[in-house]
Design a protein around this motif. Structure first.
Motif, mmCIF file in Angstrom:
data_model
loop_
_atom_site.group_PDB
_atom_site.id
_atom_site.type_symbol
_atom_site.label_atom_id
_atom_site.label_comp_id
_atom_site.label_asym_id
_atom_site.label_seq_id
_atom_site.Cartn_x
_atom_site.Cartn_y
_atom_site.Cartn_z
ATOM 1 N N ALA A 74 0.829 -1.206 0.000
ATOM 2 C CA ALA A 74 0.000 0.000 0.000
ATOM 3 C C ALA A 74 0.865 1.258 0.000
ATOM 4 C CB ALA A 74 -0.934 -0.010 1.210
ATOM 5 N N ALA A 75 1.935 1.253 0.811
ATOM 6 C CA ALA A 75 2.820 2.414 0.865
ATOM 7 C C ALA A 75 3.550 2.621 -0.446
ATOM 8 C CB ALA A 75 3.830 2.238 2.002
ATOM 9 N N LEU A 76 3.759 1.533 -1.187
ATOM 10 C CA LEU A 76 4.508 1.606 -2.435
ATOM 11 C C LEU A 76 3.655 2.090 -3.599
ATOM 12 C CD1 LEU A 76 7.443 0.918 -3.267
ATOM 13 C CD2 LEU A 76 6.603 -1.310 -4.014
ATOM 14 N N ASP A 77 2.335 2.130 -3.424
ATOM 15 C CA ASP A 77 1.445 2.519 -4.521
ATOM 16 C C ASP A 77 1.821 3.863 -5.131
ATOM 17 O OD1 ASP A 77 0.027 0.203 -4.304
ATOM 18 O OD2 ASP A 77 -1.723 1.086 -3.320
ATOM 19 N N VAL A 78 2.294 4.782 -4.308
ATOM 20 C CA VAL A 78 2.602 6.124 -4.793
ATOM 21 C C VAL A 78 3.766 6.098 -5.782
ATOM 22 C CG1 VAL A 78 4.222 6.701 -2.929
ATOM 23 C CG2 VAL A 78 2.919 8.518 -4.037
ATOM 24 N N TYR A 79 4.595 5.041 -5.726
ATOM 25 C CA TYR A 79 5.741 4.944 -6.630
ATOM 26 C C TYR A 79 5.430 4.118 -7.881
ATOM 27 C CZ TYR A 79 8.375 6.822 -2.693
ATOM 28 O OH TYR A 79 8.835 7.621 -1.676
ATOM 29 N N HIS A 80 4.247 3.552 -7.976
ATOM 30 C CA HIS A 80 3.908 2.740 -9.137
ATOM 31 C C HIS A 80 4.002 3.515 -10.462
ATOM 32 C CE1 HIS A 80 1.636 -0.667 -6.818
ATOM 33 N NE2 HIS A 80 2.948 -0.780 -6.777
ATOM 34 N N PRO A 81 3.541 4.765 -10.530
ATOM 35 C CA PRO A 81 3.695 5.502 -11.796
ATOM 36 C C PRO A 81 5.150 5.608 -12.249
ATOM 37 C CG PRO A 81 2.109 6.614 -10.383
ATOM 38 C CD PRO A 81 2.742 5.537 -9.556
ATOM 39 N N ILE A 82 6.071 5.762 -11.296
ATOM 40 C CA ILE A 82 7.490 5.823 -11.651
ATOM 41 C C ILE A 82 7.928 4.508 -12.294
ATOM 42 C CG2 ILE A 82 9.830 5.847 -10.671
ATOM 43 C CD1 ILE A 82 8.831 7.875 -8.625
ATOM 44 N N GLU A 83 7.533 3.399 -11.680
ATOM 45 C CA GLU A 83 7.943 2.092 -12.204
ATOM 46 C C GLU A 83 7.332 1.835 -13.577
ATOM 47 O OE1 GLU A 83 8.718 -0.942 -8.758
ATOM 48 O OE2 GLU A 83 6.834 0.094 -8.340
ATOM 49 N N GLU A 84 6.096 2.258 -13.779
ATOM 50 C CA GLU A 84 5.464 2.051 -15.079
ATOM 51 C C GLU A 84 6.116 2.908 -16.154
ATOM 52 O OE1 GLU A 84 1.276 2.606 -14.564
ATOM 53 O OE2 GLU A 84 1.013 0.744 -13.434
ATOM 54 N N ILE A 85 6.419 4.160 -15.844
ATOM 55 C CA ILE A 85 7.065 5.049 -16.815
ATOM 56 C C ILE A 85 8.439 4.507 -17.205
ATOM 57 C CG2 ILE A 85 8.161 7.319 -17.076
ATOM 58 C CD1 ILE A 85 5.816 8.469 -15.428
ATOM 59 N N GLU A 86 9.228 4.137 -16.210
ATOM 60 C CA GLU A 86 10.586 3.657 -16.513
ATOM 61 C C GLU A 86 10.558 2.322 -17.251
ATOM 62 O OE1 GLU A 86 13.173 5.341 -16.383
ATOM 63 O OE2 GLU A 86 12.580 7.001 -15.096
ATOM 64 N N GLY A 90 -5.640 -7.448 -23.279
ATOM 65 C CA GLY A 90 -5.939 -7.160 -24.678
ATOM 66 C C GLY A 90 -4.775 -6.498 -25.382
ATOM 67 N N PRO A 91 -4.907 -6.280 -26.701
ATOM 68 C CA PRO A 91 -3.795 -5.761 -27.502
ATOM 69 C C PRO A 91 -3.724 -4.245 -27.596
ATOM 70 C CG PRO A 91 -5.566 -6.400 -28.952
ATOM 71 C CD PRO A 91 -6.048 -6.704 -27.557
ATOM 72 N N ASP A 92 -4.686 -3.544 -26.983
ATOM 73 C CA ASP A 92 -4.790 -2.102 -27.216
ATOM 74 C C ASP A 92 -4.142 -1.239 -26.128
ATOM 75 O OD1 ASP A 92 -6.233 -2.537 -29.581
ATOM 76 O OD2 ASP A 92 -8.092 -2.810 -28.431
ATOM 77 N N ARG A 93 -3.607 -1.868 -25.099
ATOM 78 C CA ARG A 93 -2.931 -1.104 -24.059
ATOM 79 C C ARG A 93 -1.889 -1.995 -23.396
ATOM 80 N NH1 ARG A 93 -4.514 -2.333 -18.774
ATOM 81 N NH2 ARG A 93 -6.406 -3.618 -18.587
ATOM 82 N N LEU A 94 -1.000 -1.379 -22.642
ATOM 83 C CA LEU A 94 -0.018 -2.122 -21.868
ATOM 84 C C LEU A 94 -0.604 -2.484 -20.499
ATOM 85 C CD1 LEU A 94 3.226 -0.073 -22.597
ATOM 86 C CD2 LEU A 94 2.797 -2.443 -23.260
ATOM 87 N N PRO A 95 -0.179 -3.606 -19.920
ATOM 88 C CA PRO A 95 -0.639 -3.925 -18.566
ATOM 89 C C PRO A 95 -0.105 -2.918 -17.555
ATOM 90 C CG PRO A 95 1.076 -5.451 -19.282
ATOM 91 C CD PRO A 95 0.713 -4.634 -20.476
ATOM 92 N N SER A 96 -0.834 -2.766 -16.465
ATOM 93 C CA SER A 96 -0.431 -1.867 -15.383
ATOM 94 C C SER A 96 -0.617 -2.589 -14.057
ATOM 95 C CB SER A 96 -1.269 -0.587 -15.411
ATOM 96 O OG SER A 96 -2.611 -0.886 -15.018
ATOM 97 N N PHE A 97 -0.206 -1.938 -12.987
ATOM 98 C CA PHE A 97 -0.370 -2.549 -11.668
ATOM 99 C C PHE A 97 -1.843 -2.780 -11.335
ATOM 100 C CE2 PHE A 97 3.963 -0.854 -11.012
ATOM 101 C CZ PHE A 97 4.564 -1.993 -10.508
ATOM 102 N N ALA A 98 -2.722 -2.038 -11.952
ATOM 103 C CA ALA A 98 -4.155 -2.236 -11.714
ATOM 104 C C ALA A 98 -4.618 -3.609 -12.192
ATOM 105 C CB ALA A 98 -4.952 -1.140 -12.416
ATOM 106 N N ASP A 99 -3.850 -4.235 -13.083
ATOM 107 C CA ASP A 99 -4.218 -5.556 -13.608
ATOM 108 C C ASP A 99 -3.649 -6.708 -12.772
ATOM 109 O OD1 ASP A 99 -5.481 -4.542 -16.050
ATOM 110 O OD2 ASP A 99 -3.445 -3.979 -16.652
ATOM 111 N N ARG A 100 -2.853 -6.405 -11.777
ATOM 112 C CA ARG A 100 -2.069 -7.462 -11.129
ATOM 113 C C ARG A 100 -2.940 -8.579 -10.564
ATOM 114 N NH1 ARG A 100 3.382 -6.861 -7.354
ATOM 115 N NH2 ARG A 100 3.834 -9.106 -7.347
ATOM 116 N N ASP A 101 -3.998 -8.244 -9.878
ATOM 117 C CA ASP A 101 -4.844 -9.270 -9.267
ATOM 118 C C ASP A 101 -5.585 -10.120 -10.303
ATOM 119 O OD1 ASP A 101 -4.065 -8.426 -6.763
ATOM 120 O OD2 ASP A 101 -5.827 -7.159 -6.446
#
Length: 525
Positions: free
Chosen positions: A140-152, A333-344
């Motif tokens: 939960a504390a790491l959620d704020v850094y997820h955008p950084i990980e996705e961008i990089e 699907g083929p129209d976007r990249l996976p994100s942390f929101a898809d993890r579960d």
């Protein structure tokens, strides 16, 4: 002057008598754990391996059991090959087994003694861990850094697409970028970034300097006092050079954060969060600086090893890759990249990450623990001051040994009593399968035990997960073909405290035109 009734012989006999009495009364009723027979005075100095030490330790585990013992010039060393023994000793007896030894080369001469991994168990150690836990101690504390990980990671996809032959360099740059932005808010340069170079050199030095038995000074600490010109003291010159590299790795990014904060332009980061609104004492400043360096150093190299291992595994096991891609296609699907929101919603990708962590342990034997008081464990005497080495061992070497029923509860991540067919790369072992319960999560093992478990495990886990999901969504990874012949990569990890797969060739191609479009999207999206 001796009296007529007391001779020198009497005194010698009396001294021998006192010694024998002390030996009788001081003799511990329990014996040491079994191990290879040593020589008088020098003990097992010739038995200590210098490269791929986990292989020798695994042989000891096969021969002597879950716990084995050697002694080198009076230093007792305990090697643990069993998860159960590790839990019973390091988890349940954490107050006794949580200290670190003094490492003459890595710790004292090079200066790594201030890093969290080598800190003795005590107040400063607890403060470092408190700092890290406060900022990234749970998902939960790491959620704020997820955008950084996705961008990089998006930037990583672009680099690989443009120049797939430089995969290892891209992995290192991306892992460093994630840890630098998380630790210091620093955004790396695309080419020849000085901070990335510093981390690579420093962590390579750490791995080499802390490997068991790599330097004679770790066996004979008094040699730390000899001058550089002394015959055989080349380690002193290395230590001086490596110490300067470490100093730069710790000081330069920390200074960068302070300057950014003074200018009012510092982005959110681990360090800026700890410094915000505080006037620090010298001790507090030291603690914040080395807490950040601990996070930076720990993540920069371990993430590199794991993600590089992902590409090696996908090259070797195409059927696993196809299953992972089928799940990504169905859920994302083929129209976007996976994100942390898809993890579960991606259980096979989750299982694949677990299997990568089991298959390629970044630290095959970890950094030794130190015992702070005498202990009796499983009937064996574990002396105060003993070094305790955990042998996580690599699955790829499993076939080297003949595992029999006598090998029960050994080899940790390769224990056939815990992991069915452990030499097989099989993510499905971590899924509900035909009514069978999933096998134990390797993250409860590979990140360590007890009070010294890796505090940055959630950051590392998240970085590996997003790299796995995004990479397999857009790339097909396979063996290269040279002169009409498929080249199968050799699985041969490097030696050292931190182990990496040796460089290998693989083919990395976009899965489709839509995949190319996703790769080329703005990485700041």
């Amino acid at each position: 002057m001796l009296t007529p009734n007391v001779t020198w012989l009497d005194l010698c006999l009396a001294g021998i008598g006192v010694y024998l009495v002390k030996q009788v009364f001081n003799k511990n009723p329990a014996s040491y754990p079994p191990g290879p027979r040593g020589w008088p005075l020098i003990g097992n100095i010739q038995d200590i391996p210098h490269i791929k030490h986990w292989l020798t330790f695994a042989e000891w585990g096969k021969k002597y059991g879950a716990i084995s013992h050697v002694e080198v010039l009076g230093q007792h060393i305990i090697v643990i090959n069993s998860v159960k023994s590790a839990v019973d000793m390091l988890d349940k007896k954490g107050a006794v087994y949580s200290d670190r030894p003094v490492l003459p080369m890595a710790g004292e001469l090079v200066g790594w003694k201030h890093i969290l991994a080598l800190l003795p168990y005590g107040d400063r150690f607890r403060q470092y861990r408190k700092n890290i836990h406060h900022i990234i101690g749970n998902r939960a504390a790491l959620d704020v850094y997820h955008p950084i990980e996705e961008i990089e990671t998006r930037r990583f996809l672009k680099r690989v697409f443009s120049n797939p032959e430089q995969l290892q360099a891209h992995v290192r740059l991306t892992a460093g970028a994630i840890t630098l932005r998380t630790s210091y808010g620093y955004e790396v340069k695309e080419n020849n970034d000085p901070f990335i170079d510093l981390a690579e050199r420093a962590m390579n030095n750490f791995s080499r300097s802390s490997a068991p038995g790599a330097f004679i000074v770790d066996i004979v600490p008094l040699l730390a006092n000899v001058p550089e010109w002394f015959p055989g003291a080349g380690f002193k010159r290395l230590a001086r050079e490596w110490r300067q590299t470490l100093k730069e790795m710790v000081d330069v990014p920390y200074k960068f954060v302070k300057e950014q904060m003074d200018a009012g332009i510092a982005p959110m980061s681990f360090t800026s969060n700890l410094l915000e609104g505080r006037i620090l004492s010298a001790e507090e400043d030291h603690t914040v600086k080395w807490s950040a360096a601990s996070l930076y150093a720990g993540g920069a190299d371990s993430i590199v090893s794991t993600i590089y291992s992902l590409f090696l595994a996908m090259t070797l096991f195409p059927d696993v890759q196809k299953k992972a891609q089928a799940e990504l296609d169905a859920v994302v699907g083929p129209d976007r990249l996976p994100s942390f929101a898809d993890r579960d919603s991606l259980p096979y990708i989750e299982a694949l990450v677990k299997e990568i962590l089991r298959w390629n342990v970044v630290g095959p034997t970890s950094i030794p623990h130190r015992v702070t008081e005498d202990d009796i464990h499983d009937g064996y005497h574990i002396p105060k001051g003993s070094l305790v080495i955990l042998n996580f061992w690599l699955v790829r070497y499993f076939s080297v040994f003949d595992i029999s029923a006598k090998s029960k509860d050994r080899f940790m991540l390769n224990d056939p009593q815990t992991y069915a067919n452990p030499s097989q790369f099989n993510p499905e072992r971590f899924l509900d399968n035909n009514g069978k319960d999933p096998e134990p999560d390797p993250r409860t093992i590979c990140f360590g035990f007890g009070r010294r478990i890796c505090p940055g495990l959630h950051l590392a886990d998240a970085s590996v997960w997003i790299s796995t999901a995004m990479s397999l969504a857009v790339f097909d990874i396979s063996k290269v073909v040279e002169k009409d012949v498929e080249v199968t990569p050799e699985v041969d990890p490097t030696s050292g405290t931190i182990s990496h797969p040796k460089p290998f060739k693989c083919s990395i191609k976009p899965r489709s035109a839509k995949a190319v479009a996703l790769i080329q999207q703005d990485a700041n999206y």
